[in-house]
Design an enzyme around this catalytic site. Structure first.
Site, PDB file in Angstrom:
ATOM      1  N   ASP A   1     -29.785  -6.628 -29.970  1.00 18.41           N
ATOM      2  CA  ASP A   1     -29.374  -5.234 -30.108  1.00 18.41           C
ATOM      3  C   ASP A   1     -29.480  -4.482 -28.778  1.00 18.41           C
ATOM      4  OD1 ASP A   1     -28.767  -5.539 -32.732  1.00 18.41           O
ATOM      5  OD2 ASP A   1     -30.535  -4.525 -33.522  1.00 18.41           O
ATOM      6  N   GLY A   2     -30.488  -4.819 -27.962  1.00 18.74           N
ATOM      7  CA  GLY A   2     -30.620  -4.175 -26.661  1.00 18.74           C
ATOM      8  C   GLY A   2     -29.425  -4.451 -25.767  1.00 18.74           C
TER       9      GLY A   2
ATOM     10  N   ASN B   1     -28.290   4.856 -30.998  1.00 17.53           N
ATOM     11  CA  ASN B   1     -29.428   4.769 -31.906  1.00 17.53           C
ATOM     12  C   ASN B   1     -30.172   6.088 -32.046  1.00 17.53           C
ATOM     13  OD1 ASN B   1     -29.146   2.174 -32.771  1.00 17.53           O
ATOM     14  ND2 ASN B   1     -30.900   1.341 -31.672  1.00 17.53           N
ATOM     15  N   GLU B   2     -30.786   6.525 -30.934  1.00 15.27           N
ATOM     16  CA  GLU B   2     -31.614   7.721 -31.016  1.00 15.27           C
ATOM     17  C   GLU B   2     -31.900   8.298 -29.640  1.00 15.27           C
ATOM     18  OE1 GLU B   2     -33.720   4.608 -29.763  1.00 15.27           O
ATOM     19  OE2 GLU B   2     -33.668   4.561 -31.964  1.00 15.27           O
TER      20      GLU B   2
ATOM     21  N   ARG C   1     -45.996  20.709 -32.831  1.00 17.95           N
ATOM     22  CA  ARG C   1     -47.028  20.242 -31.903  1.00 17.95           C
ATOM     23  C   ARG C   1     -47.347  18.797 -32.266  1.00 17.95           C
ATOM     24  NH1 ARG C   1     -48.233  25.569 -33.021  1.00 17.95           N
ATOM     25  NH2 ARG C   1     -48.764  26.904 -31.230  1.00 17.95           N
TER      26      ARG C   1
ATOM     27  N   ASP D   1     -47.028  14.359 -30.614  1.00 18.56           N
ATOM     28  CA  ASP D   1     -46.715  13.428 -29.529  1.00 18.56           C
ATOM     29  C   ASP D   1     -45.262  13.519 -29.077  1.00 18.56           C
ATOM     30  OD1 ASP D   1     -49.292  12.598 -29.635  1.00 18.56           O
ATOM     31  OD2 ASP D   1     -48.889  10.592 -30.441  1.00 18.56           O
TER      32      ASP D   1
ATOM     33  N   ALA E   1     -46.516  11.817 -34.763  1.00 25.60           N
ATOM     34  CA  ALA E   1     -47.915  12.261 -34.794  1.00 25.60           C
ATOM     35  C   ALA E   1     -48.038  13.776 -34.651  1.00 25.60           C
ATOM     36  CB  ALA E   1     -48.723  11.545 -33.710  1.00 25.60           C
TER      37      ALA E   1
END
Length: 266
Positions: free
Chosen positions: A45-46, A122-123, A148, A150, A185
């Site tokens: 995929d990369g 993808n993102e 707030r 990560d 997170a």
């Protein structure tokens, strides 16, 4: 028809690349790295993500097909043992084009510099250079929350099976033009609150992130990471462009999901 090949670069992928190139040229197809009608990605995929970004300026003219030479790739339909079948299909068979939505990312700067526009298959993720990321989240021009944590991840439907899934996001069928926002997170306590759930936005909605106390960020676009300084806002929406995949046989999306995440080979 003109074709190009992108290889992962390991010995197995390079050997397969040479074989495919020779076979297709035997069928009098033209190897053209600059203006291909079809790009064959050999690796994982990369490798296909790399090919997508390399040819992102001609998405309306180029279709992609993937061959995986390692673990099962989500974008790769073919395995090395099927190379002759694939070559004959490319040379002799009109292919079906399947289009997937893309993510548009626009970064604007406080100093009034030229805005930057990117596409992601993808993102895209946003993280601070140090410490907690603090961002105001706006949807359709209205303030939604102050995040707030990560970082934040905005994904496409086809990318919903990648990093988004690891963050607890939903898997979305790529026939639904949409984007998804997932938290990394987040800080939630009696003082700070976020919605705490992934958000799925339709194509006519725009998502904007506005910095609160720091203006320098790491922004990823699929496998690429770029540092941006003095950022005023980061805007996300469904892009007007689409990625085109060449399909020579049926490969339903939910079967792809099953084979990638559930199947144990039985």
């Amino acid at each position: 028809m003109k074709f190009a090949i992108t290889s992962k670069g390991n010995p197995a992928s390079n050997a397969l690349t040479q074989k495919v190139r020779t076979y297709l040229q035997d069928f009098e197809m033209i190897y053209d790295e600059s203006n291909p009608d079809i790009v064959i990605s050999i690796g994982g995929d990369g490798t296909l993500l790399y090919a997508f970004h390399r040819y992102s300026s001609r998405l309306d003219k180029t279709a992609f097909v993937g061959v995986h030479t390692g673990h099962l790739g989500f974008y790769a339909d073919w395995v090395p043992s099927e190379i002759e079948k694939l070559v004959i299909a490319i040379a002799k068979t009109p292919y079906q084009v399947v289009e997937y939505p893309l993510l548009e990312v626009v970064i604007r700067y406080r100093n009034g510099g030229k805005e930057m526009r990117y596409l992601a298959l993808n993102e895209s993720t946003v993280k601070g250079l140090v410490g907690t990321l603090v961002m105001d989240v706006e949807i359709r021009g209205d303030h939604f929350e102050r995040f707030r944590g990560d970082g934040l991840c905005v994904s496409t439907p086809s990318g919903s099976t990648a990093y988004n899934k690891a963050l607890g996001g939903a898997i979305i069928h790529p026939s639904l033009p949409s984007i998804q926002l997932a938290e990394m997170a987040s800080i939630n306590n009696r003082v700070f609150r976020t919605v705490g759930s992934p958000l799925i936005l339709p194509e006519h909605h725009t998502l904007v992130l506005k910095p609160v106390n720091s203006f320098d960020f790491h922004v990823t676009l699929d496998h690429l990471t770029v540092m941006h300084r003095d950022v005023k806002s980061i805007q996300f929406k469904v892009a007007k462009e689409k990625v085109r995949f060449a399909r020579f046989r049926p490969f339903p999306f939910w079967k792809r999901v099953h084979d990638s995440f559930i199947s144990d080979g039985r």
